[in-house]
Write a protein that holds these residues in place. Structure first.
Motif, PDB file in Angstrom:
ATOM      1  N   GLU A 154     -48.898  -4.253  -3.866  1.00  0.00           N
ATOM      2  CA  GLU A 154     -48.899  -5.532  -3.135  1.00  0.00           C
ATOM      3  C   GLU A 154     -50.224  -5.735  -2.384  1.00  0.00           C
ATOM      4  O   GLU A 154     -50.789  -6.837  -2.384  1.00  0.00           O
ATOM      5  CB  GLU A 154     -47.715  -5.601  -2.163  1.00  0.00           C
ATOM      6  N   ARG A 157     -52.807  -6.751  -4.820  1.00  0.00           N
ATOM      7  CA  ARG A 157     -52.707  -8.186  -5.150  1.00  0.00           C
ATOM      8  C   ARG A 157     -53.378  -9.029  -4.056  1.00  0.00           C
ATOM      9  O   ARG A 157     -54.155  -9.942  -4.344  1.00  0.00           O
ATOM     10  CB  ARG A 157     -51.232  -8.589  -5.317  1.00  0.00           C
ATOM     11  N   VAL A 161     -56.739 -11.516  -4.353  1.00  0.00           N
ATOM     12  CA  VAL A 161     -56.788 -12.909  -3.860  1.00  0.00           C
ATOM     13  C   VAL A 161     -58.007 -13.101  -2.946  1.00  0.00           C
ATOM     14  O   VAL A 161     -58.727 -14.101  -3.054  1.00  0.00           O
ATOM     15  CB  VAL A 161     -55.473 -13.260  -3.111  1.00  0.00           C
ATOM     16  N   GLN A 183     -55.171 -15.136 -12.086  1.00  0.00           N
ATOM     17  CA  GLN A 183     -53.840 -15.350 -12.666  1.00  0.00           C
ATOM     18  C   GLN A 183     -53.482 -14.209 -13.639  1.00  0.00           C
ATOM     19  O   GLN A 183     -52.369 -13.669 -13.602  1.00  0.00           O
ATOM     20  CB  GLN A 183     -53.794 -16.697 -13.392  1.00  0.00           C
ATOM     21  N   GLU A 186     -52.622 -11.014 -11.706  1.00  0.00           N
ATOM     22  CA  GLU A 186     -51.304 -11.061 -11.057  1.00  0.00           C
ATOM     23  C   GLU A 186     -50.177 -10.884 -12.076  1.00  0.00           C
ATOM     24  O   GLU A 186     -49.210 -10.152 -11.830  1.00  0.00           O
ATOM     25  CB  GLU A 186     -51.138 -12.373 -10.285  1.00  0.00           C
TER      26      GLU A 186
END
Length: 315
Positions: A154, A157, A161, A183, A186
């Motif tokens: 997490e 991720r 970003v 994209q 993820e």
């Protein structure tokens, strides 16, 4: 004739100057350690090169910057690191960078709530503070939190970003490619996360010891059952009392496995496991041997998962 030649050279120099002004469009992202390079490489794929500061086999705990490293940091478009509690060797250089070039992952608003407290807060403290006093204050473990953030899918991720956002500011002309890369990362991460969850499910209840306190994020995320660690700081050998404690648990068969690391293969692990049925494995928290590609991070997580499974399941 001479006048024409001079004009020709002046024009060439002007062209060269214009080209040098345009050059930063393909400038580099510098990541402090390899797993951060894996995440950056997924987002920067096809847009800009990514380099890793720490060479394979070096430890983030005691690395010293070389003059060439300082130059790389100064000329980078973006420097990605965890923060001063992990890479103390970067603190001075990073403080001289402008904010748009400096991405400190531990300071991100989305990451702060996900931080796990460090080992100094936990129950493995019966032997007193003697070992911790030796550690000094230049290592990342003096802080409140465990800073091995890249082992959390997490947080990885959230980091992707943030890298995407920074690169978008630097290279708005590459928006479509950067958006697609984020994209893809993820989607790939979510798929890999499910696969790893299934792979680790059968070994969730099996006890084990790791060499140093690096894996809390991965273990918590996948519900594994660590019994403890040999040391908080891999440069400091564990004390006799700590080793006796671990040895007792191994003899009582509470653990099926003890894990070393590629850059730390301490004799204490062999000594403690000798004469017991416990298996020895290796966990690689830095992804040595994995090259930087858009798929590196999911490969890294999958490799770590396989390392856990092969030792915990046994033959």
């Amino acid at each position: 004739m001479l006048h024409n030649k001079n004009r020709f050279f002046t024009a060439l120099m002007a062209l060269g100057f214009t080209a040098s002004l345009a050059a930063p469009a393909s400038a580099a992202v510098v990541a402090s350690i390899k797993p951060l390079g894996f995440i950056a490489a997924a987002i920067a794929d096809g847009v800009t090169p990514v380099e890793v500061l720490l060479p394979d086999g070096a430890s983030e705990h005691d690395y010293a910057l070389r003059p060439s490293d300082v130059k790389r940091l100064q000329s980078a478009d973006l420097v990605v690191w965890v923060g001063p509690e992990m890479e103390a060797f970067l603190t001075k250089s990073a403080s001289g960078l402008p904010a748009k070039k400096n991405l400190e992952l531990a300071a991100l608003n989305g990451v702060k709530p996900l931080l796990i407290r460090g080992a100094e807060e936990d129950e493995h403290h019966e032997e007193g503070h003697a070992d911790h006093d030796e550690e000094g204050h230049d290592h990342h473990h003096h802080g409140e939190y465990n800073m091995h953030l890249w082992l959390s899918p997490e947080i990885a991720r959230q980091s992707a970003v943030a890298i995407h956002e920074k690169l978008l500011e630097l290279m708005p002309q590459s928006k479509d490619k950067l958006d697609a890369n984020l994209q893809n990362f993820e989607v790939s991460l979510a798929k890999s996360d499910q696969q790893i969850g299934s792979e680790l499910a059968p070994v969730k209840g099996k006890g084990y010891f790791v060499f140093h306190d690096a894996y809390s994020y991965f273990e918590k995320h996948y519900g594994l059952s660590p019994l403890g660690h040999f040391t908080v700081n891999p440069e400091i050998q564990p004390g006799a009392q700590r080793l006796h404690q671990i040895r007792t648990q191994l003899v009582e068969q509470k653990a099926v496995c003890v894990f070393a690391e590629p850059q730390f293969r301490p004799a204490v692990i062999d000594a403690v496991a000798r004469g017991t049925s416990v298996r020895k494995g290796t966990l690689d928290p830095l992804g040595m041997g994995i090259s930087l590609t858009k798929d590196s991070y999911v490969k890294f997580l999958s490799q770590l998962s396989s390392q856990y499974v092969s030792c915990l399941k046994g033959a």
